[in-house]
Design a protein around this motif. Structure first.
Motif, PDB file in Angstrom:
ATOM      1  N   GLY A  40      60.248 -14.305 108.072  1.00  0.00           N
ATOM      2  CA  GLY A  40      59.465 -14.685 106.905  1.00  0.00           C
ATOM      3  C   GLY A  40      57.971 -14.683 107.127  1.00  0.00           C
ATOM      4  N   PRO A  41      57.198 -14.648 106.041  1.00  0.00           N
ATOM      5  CA  PRO A  41      55.736 -14.543 106.145  1.00  0.00           C
ATOM      6  C   PRO A  41      55.076 -15.710 106.858  1.00  0.00           C
ATOM      7  N   TYR A  84      51.998  -7.507  99.118  1.00  0.00           N
ATOM      8  CA  TYR A  84      52.589  -8.846  99.226  1.00  0.00           C
ATOM      9  C   TYR A  84      53.224  -9.157  97.889  1.00  0.00           C
ATOM     10  N   ASP A  86      55.181 -11.377  96.699  1.00  0.00           N
ATOM     11  CA  ASP A  86      55.309 -12.742  96.194  1.00  0.00           C
ATOM     12  C   ASP A  86      54.044 -13.269  95.525  1.00  0.00           C
ATOM     13  N   GLY A 126      58.996 -13.175 100.774  1.00  0.00           N
ATOM     14  CA  GLY A 126      59.720 -14.242 101.429  1.00  0.00           C
ATOM     15  C   GLY A 126      61.223 -14.222 101.238  1.00  0.00           C
ATOM     16  N   MET A 144      60.028  -8.810 105.370  1.00  0.00           N
ATOM     17  CA  MET A 144      59.637 -10.204 105.155  1.00  0.00           C
ATOM     18  C   MET A 144      58.486 -10.645 106.060  1.00  0.00           C
ATOM     19  N   GLU A 145      57.884  -9.717 106.838  1.00  0.00           N
ATOM     20  CA  GLU A 145      56.868 -10.136 107.806  1.00  0.00           C
ATOM     21  C   GLU A 145      55.603  -9.287 107.869  1.00  0.00           C
TER      22      GLU A 145
END
Length: 214
Positions: A40-41, A84, A86, A126, A144-145
């Motif tokens: 995850g971020p 990104y 999200d 995420g 996710m990273e």
């Protein structure tokens, strides 16, 4: 943790970063000892930033898996750009995907550096993208990273190379093994690329590898 290679004008300090032990297979273990950030971020940003503070590097090489509905499974792709997915402050008048008060576009272009590796656009978020979820954003692959690792590298003054192996996306994920099925094959292909890095690095000056954003 850092590996030092030779650029045309001197030593090039390289930090390898991966998200999980599951992606760090037997073939890569023969070549590198990466920072394992976790998933995850948030974890990726925090642990990459910590590693760069402890081990200043000229270049971050970010390896791992990604999902894609359009790219071949187990194929290896160089990250051409990162977004990104999200981030959405559009109710305040900001373009969707841009971080308020940060002078970056919604899609940050990474100048591809390694010869002979196809490029693809990447979206970071995420959550795992599954099934029809790929229709919700404009990119070739999802992870996710990567955006978080990129931002940590930028703030540390390091360049960035992203390599992603397509682990899933052809069909919806229904169980853990749907993600891990291709990881051994991806590991072997990634290791071949890592083995060839000294020649690629030696072809350019250190500053060229550090200027990875455009």
């Amino acid at each position: 943790m850092l590996k030092t290679y030779t650029a045309s004008d001197g030593p090039l300090r390289v930090l390898f970063v991966m998200a999980t032990e599951a992606e760090y297979g037997a073939a890569l273990r023969n070549h590198i000892e990466p920072v394992i950030t976790g998933v995850g971020p948030v974890e990726a940003a925090a642990r990459t930033a910590r590693a760069l503070a402890d081990h200043p590097a000229d270049l971050v090489v970010n390896l791992g898996s990604a999902g894609s509905r359009s790219l071949p499974q187990a194929g290896i792709f160089q990250v051409a750009s990162v977004s990104y997915r999200d981030m959405d402050a559009s109710p305040l008048g900001f373009e969707k995907g841009t971080t308020p008060f940060l002078d970056l576009p919604a899609e940050v272009r990474i100048v591809p550096r390694l010869p002979g590796i196809p490029e693809a656009r990447l979206s970071t978020g995420g959550g795992i993208v599954n099934g029809h979820g790929y229709s919700a954003f404009d990119a070739d692959m999802a992870d996710m990273e990567s955006f978080a690792v990129l931002r940590a590298a930028m703030l540390a003054g390091a360049g960035y190379i992203g390599l992603r192996g397509i682990s899933d996306g052809e069909r919806p994920i229904e169980r853990f093994s749907d993600w891990t099925f291709y990881l051994a094959e991806i590991d072997a292909r990634m290791a071949e690329i890592v083995h060839a890095l000294p020649d690629a690095f030696a072809a350019h000056r250190r500053a060229w590898w550090k200027e990875a954003f455009a």
